[in-house]
Design a protein around this motif. Structure first.
Motif, PDB file in Angstrom:
ATOM      1  N   SER A 154      -8.440  53.405 -43.064  1.00 17.53           N
ATOM      2  CA  SER A 154      -7.815  52.679 -44.333  1.00 17.53           C
ATOM      3  C   SER A 154      -7.025  53.040 -45.372  1.00 17.53           C
ATOM      4  CB  SER A 154      -9.453  52.318 -44.960  1.00 17.53           C
ATOM      5  OG  SER A 154      -9.742  53.448 -45.755  1.00 17.53           O
ATOM      6  N   ALA A 275      -6.505  47.687 -45.398  1.00 22.61           N
ATOM      7  CA  ALA A 275      -7.560  48.796 -45.977  1.00 22.61           C
ATOM      8  C   ALA A 275      -8.907  48.602 -45.539  1.00 22.61           C
ATOM      9  CB  ALA A 275      -7.232  48.821 -47.392  1.00 22.61           C
ATOM     10  N   CYS A 278     -10.391  48.188 -41.231  1.00 19.05           N
ATOM     11  CA  CYS A 278     -10.869  49.093 -40.430  1.00 19.05           C
ATOM     12  C   CYS A 278     -12.451  49.159 -40.119  1.00 19.05           C
ATOM     13  CB  CYS A 278     -10.504  50.559 -40.846  1.00 19.05           C
ATOM     14  SG  CYS A 278      -8.620  50.671 -40.975  1.00 19.05           S
TER      15      CYS A 278
END
Length: 399
Positions: A154, A275, A278
């Motif tokens: 991220s 971000a 993930c």
């Protein structure tokens, strides 16, 4: 008196509990900051700066494509060089990546010929590969950290978001490219400072748990529906070609379509989608297995890539940024743990082969795009080629 003392005692206990909850996350956050600097700033800030450098007369569109391909060539070279790096060197190499990335960002502020920018972008690619691999090796070899892959990756999206908004703010203030590159260097230094102390000599990497061990938290259990090693390599390489067109040119091909809105904000949306994605794709991988999770990831990515070719409206550009941003790091989050799990089944270094295939796809993307744009003077051709590559990548999951 008991009442007077009970407040501070409870407060101290709460503070200790909060601190105890955060302490295990500190190594993961430090490694994520390395990726935010090395990848988000060092590698992908160029995407937001590309149209501004063209505007300022520092690069042509074709020279920018060469600079992008040079960066991906540097990433490939750095990744292959890292295959021979000992695990104990990972903390030192994290610091090398942080310093090298900041130096490259500062070098891009210098007045120079396009060839200099291309060379610096190559070096930045080397440092971004060092950042990704060294941070991963360091983190996953610390006890109890193998489950932290989503938080680690991220960092890439967070770095893209922060660097893009810094570029947008500087552009709104009337800063030209050299000043913006200097600001990006300063921003990378600010992010590097809290991470730096974690990479001292006191924490040497330790052997990780076997990825094939039952219940190992970092990797999904083996599934009969997983693709074979070579189909996984092929799929991953095609994915590298497929996402990189959007990741290189997005602010450039939307710059005249948003009115007074800075197109770099669209690139920030790319990072905003990356971000948190993930964690989603990691969970889906655990639930569905590699083949189905990766195929779904690539199909969603293909839709995001082709959208700007189908509609030049602002919502299409925003949806493209969110969809591609929300899947491209997810591809890595799915594919790399799967490759690590099945590496014992082949006689070659599967992780190195995956990295090389992805790197070749990324190098080819801007070169093919430049050729197609020179022929048709449109981004529709590169986007269509990238979409075909992602559909082929999806098909390779089922070989």
């Amino acid at each position: 008196m008991a009442r007077i003392r009970s407040g501070p005692v409870r407060g101290d206990a709460s503070a200790r509990t909060a601190l105890a909850a955060w302490l295990p996350l500190l190594p993961s956050l430090a490694a994520a900051l390395v990726l935010a600097v090395g990848m988000g700033f060092g590698r992908f800030a160029f995407t937001g700066m590309y149209p501004l450098m063209v505007r300022d007369g520092l690069l042509s569109v074709s020279a920018g494509s060469l600079a992008a391909s040079a960066n991906y060539a540097g990433y490939l070279a750095g990744a292959l060089a890292m295959t021979r790096s000992p695990e104990r060197a990972a903390p030192f190499l994290c610091r090398v990546a942080l310093l090298g990335t900041a130096a490259c960002l500062l070098a891009l502020a210098l007045p120079a010929a396009p060839g200099f920018f291309i060379a610096v972008r190559f070096l930045a690619g080397v440092f971004s590969a060092i950042a990704l691999i060294a941070a991963s090796v360091w983190l996953f070899h610390l006890p109890g950290q193998a489950h932290s892959a989503p938080l680690l990756f991220s960092g890439v999206g967070a770095g893209i978001l922060l660097s893009a908004e810094l570029i947008a703010a500087g552009n709104a203030a009337g800063w030209h490219s050299p000043v913006l590159w200097s600001a990006l260097c300063a921003g990378s230094a600010v992010l590097a400072l809290p991470a730096w102390p974690h990479f001292g000599a006191s924490r040497a990497p330790q052997p990780p748990p076997s990825p094939n061990a039952p219940g190992h938290a970092g990797y999904p259990a083996a599934r009969t529906g997983d693709p074979g090693p070579w189909p996984l390599v092929a799929s991953y390489g095609l994915a590298g070609f497929g996402y990189i067109v959007t990741a290189t040119y997005l602010p450039l091909f939307v710059r005249d379509a948003l009115g007074h809105i800075d197109p770099v904000h669209i690139w920030a949306a790319f990072g905003l989608g990356a971000a948190p994605s993930c964690f989603f794709w990691h969970a889906l991988h655990n639930r569905l297995g590699t083949r189905r999770a990766l195929a779904l990831n690539l199909l969603v990515q293909a839709v995001g890539v082709i959208l700007p070719a189908l509609s030049q409206a602002a919502p299409s550009y925003l949806a493209s940024a969110l969809l591609v941003g929300g899947t491209f790091v997810g591809t890595v989050t799915i594919a790399m743990p799967a490759a690590k799990r099945m590496a014992h089944a082949v006689r070659f270094n599967l992780l190195a082969a995956m990295t090389a295939a992805y790197g070749v796809g990324q190098i080819a993307g801007p070169l093919v795009s430049n050729a197609l744009m020179a022929h048709a003077q449109s981004f529709a051709g590169p986007l269509a080629a990238a979409t075909v590559a992602l559909l082929a990548s999806t098909a390779a999951c089922f070989l």
